[in-house]
Design a protein around this motif. Structure first.
Motif, mmCIF file in Angstrom:
data_model
loop_
_atom_site.group_PDB
_atom_site.id
_atom_site.type_symbol
_atom_site.label_atom_id
_atom_site.label_comp_id
_atom_site.label_asym_id
_atom_site.label_seq_id
_atom_site.Cartn_x
_atom_site.Cartn_y
_atom_site.Cartn_z
ATOM 1 N N ALA A 124 0.836 -1.207 0.000
ATOM 2 C CA ALA A 124 0.000 0.000 0.000
ATOM 3 C C ALA A 124 0.864 1.247 0.000
ATOM 4 O O ALA A 124 2.026 1.224 0.432
ATOM 5 N N HIS A 125 0.278 2.339 -0.499
ATOM 6 C CA HIS A 125 0.831 3.678 -0.328
ATOM 7 C C HIS A 125 -0.123 4.407 0.619
ATOM 8 O O HIS A 125 -1.274 4.660 0.272
ATOM 9 N N LEU A 126 0.358 4.714 1.815
ATOM 10 C CA LEU A 126 -0.486 5.298 2.843
ATOM 11 C C LEU A 126 -0.272 6.804 2.933
ATOM 12 O O LEU A 126 0.860 7.292 2.857
ATOM 13 N N THR A 127 -1.359 7.535 3.115
ATOM 14 C CA THR A 127 -1.304 8.966 3.343
ATOM 15 C C THR A 127 -1.837 9.269 4.746
ATOM 16 O O THR A 127 -2.257 8.357 5.473
ATOM 17 N N ARG A 128 -1.849 10.542 5.112
ATOM 18 C CA ARG A 128 -2.236 10.944 6.465
ATOM 19 C C ARG A 128 -3.603 10.364 6.854
ATOM 20 O O ARG A 128 -4.555 10.399 6.090
ATOM 21 N N GLY A 129 -3.671 9.833 8.089
ATOM 22 C CA GLY A 129 -4.930 9.318 8.587
ATOM 23 C C GLY A 129 -5.291 7.943 8.073
ATOM 24 O O GLY A 129 -6.448 7.535 8.130
ATOM 25 N N ASN A 130 -4.279 7.198 7.589
ATOM 26 C CA ASN A 130 -4.537 5.832 7.121
ATOM 27 C C ASN A 130 -3.573 4.866 7.795
ATOM 28 O O ASN A 130 -2.431 5.214 8.127
ATOM 29 N N GLN A 131 -4.050 3.649 7.981
ATOM 30 C CA GLN A 131 -3.286 2.632 8.692
ATOM 31 C C GLN A 131 -3.326 1.308 7.936
ATOM 32 O O GLN A 131 -4.369 0.915 7.404
ATOM 33 N N LEU A 132 -2.175 0.651 7.890
ATOM 34 C CA LEU A 132 -2.094 -0.696 7.326
ATOM 35 C C LEU A 132 -1.826 -1.672 8.466
ATOM 36 O O LEU A 132 -0.954 -1.442 9.304
ATOM 37 N N THR A 133 -2.605 -2.762 8.493
ATOM 38 C CA THR A 133 -2.387 -3.838 9.458
ATOM 39 C C THR A 133 -2.018 -5.099 8.681
ATOM 40 O O THR A 133 -2.776 -5.549 7.817
ATOM 41 N N TYR A 134 -0.845 -5.635 8.980
ATOM 42 C CA TYR A 134 -0.341 -6.832 8.297
ATOM 43 C C TYR A 134 -0.326 -7.994 9.285
ATOM 44 O O TYR A 134 0.223 -7.877 10.381
ATOM 45 N N HIS A 135 -0.949 -9.097 8.885
ATOM 46 C CA HIS A 135 -0.991 -10.293 9.731
ATOM 47 C C HIS A 135 0.132 -11.246 9.310
ATOM 48 O O HIS A 135 0.142 -11.768 8.187
ATOM 49 N N LYS A 136 1.074 -11.465 10.212
ATOM 50 C CA LYS A 136 2.270 -12.237 9.885
ATOM 51 C C LYS A 136 1.973 -13.686 9.551
ATOM 52 O O LYS A 136 2.628 -14.278 8.681
ATOM 53 N N SER A 137 1.012 -14.288 10.212
ATOM 54 C CA SER A 137 0.729 -15.705 9.994
ATOM 55 C C SER A 137 0.115 -15.976 8.624
ATOM 56 O O SER A 137 0.426 -16.974 7.980
ATOM 57 N N SER A 138 -0.757 -15.085 8.168
ATOM 58 C CA SER A 138 -1.450 -15.297 6.892
ATOM 59 C C SER A 138 -0.824 -14.529 5.728
ATOM 60 O O SER A 138 -1.065 -14.847 4.568
ATOM 61 N N GLY A 139 -0.024 -13.512 6.045
ATOM 62 C CA GLY A 139 0.545 -12.691 4.984
ATOM 63 C C GLY A 139 -0.458 -11.731 4.372
ATOM 64 O O GLY A 139 -0.181 -11.114 3.345
#
Length: 314
Positions: free
Chosen positions: A210-225
């Motif tokens: 992803a390309h994230l801008t202000r006010g955005n969040q990325l959540t990555y789950h290590k087990s599932s990728g």
């Protein structure tokens, strides 16, 4: 003796496998360069023989005889010798047997640290957080940091020629100049990247996420990728920096983010209607977690349980 035979003898001599008779021939050939007259620059020489000669120069020949050999082999070999020697010299200048050394910064339990990095970027470490970066070259050849564990907030000084890179487990976050928060808690199967201003690019194993801008969040789950992105209130995800946060009619998800930021513990809604409630409350890190949970539960007359690092409201 033809060139192929000469090449074979030279190779064996340099490898130490030549017979006494063969070694004597090579040494006689080597000494003959003192008496040879310069050859025409148009005289060709086989490239393979030139390579063997180069190896011999580096290992066997004194400086005084290099000049005479240079004159003898002609222009074709001269060019080859320049290329080979130049490559070897560049390698010697740019290689080192010394291992890469890192600077480590660790915030102990209950401690929060603010650090000015060598490139004038600013780094805040939440408690129980460790980061490392290259000790000698940071800000000169590269700007790369490894978040080993915990949570850190970055305010990056702009530098278009030298991107700022943060490695957090499987994720790589790349920026030129911005502010963002990364959380990699040992007790949860996720890594979070939240942007407070600017723009960041997040990837894993060379794959853009992803390309994230202000006010955005990325959540990555290590087990599932797998990863998800969603809008957030930056003040809630970085509450740990200020030590407190004031929520006004916040959603349960926002409450959960603020609580996670301050206490490193997740809130979970045990019933669907709980997610539909709003919450107006001030949370402070100085307030014990158990007391904060009791206040949250009292707002809507809820009960709660604490299990495996997660608090469930029902």
């Amino acid at each position: 003796m033809n060139l192929n035979k000469q090449q074979e003898l030279l190779s064996k001599y340099l490898q130490g496998t030549a017979t006494p008779e063969e070694s004597a021939w090579v040494e006689k050939w080597y000494c003959s360069f003192d008496s040879l007259q310069p050859a025409s620059s148009e005289q060709p020489i086989d490239q393979a023989v030139g390579e063997v000669m180069m190896s011999g120069i580096l290992k066997k020949i004194r400086r005084g005889k290099v000049i005479q050999l240079w004159q003898q082999v002609g222009s074709a070999a001269a060019i080859l010798l320049i290329v080979l020697f130049g490559s070897w010299y560049y390698y010697q200048l740019n290689s080192s047997d010394s291992p890469i050394t890192y600077s480590y910064i660790t915030a102990a339990p209950g401690q929060h640290i603010k650090v000015l990095l060598p490139d004038s970027s600013t780094l805040w470490l939440n408690e129980q957080t460790t980061v490392r970066y290259t000790k000698s070259s940071f800000g000169e050849k590269a700007r790369e940091i490894w978040l080993e564990e915990g949570e850190a907030y970055f305010e990056v000084k702009p530098n278009k020629q030298l991107p700022f890179i943060v490695n957090s487990g499987p994720l790589k976050t790349r920026v030129l100049g911005t502010a963002f928060n990364i959380k990699k808690a040992a007790s949860y199967d996720e890594v979070q990247v939240s942007v407070t201003h600017g723009r960041v690019a997040v990837s894993t194993a060379g794959r853009s996420l992803a390309h994230l801008t202000r006010g955005n969040q990325l959540t990555y789950h290590k087990s599932s990728g797998q990863s998800t992105t969603r809008p957030i209130n930056p003040a809630y995800t970085t509450a740990w920096q200020q030590g407190s946060v004031e929520l006004q009619n916040a959603s349960f998800q926002e409450l959960s983010e603020a609580f996670y930021s301050l206490y490193n513990t997740r809130l979970k809604a045990g019933k669907k209607e709980i997610e539909e409630h709003t919450y107006t409350i001030t949370l402070a890190r100085s307030q014990p977690q158990a007391q904060a949970v009791a206040v949250i539960a009292a707002i809507h007359e809820l009960s709660y349980t604490i299990e495996n690092g997660t608090i469930e409201l029902y």
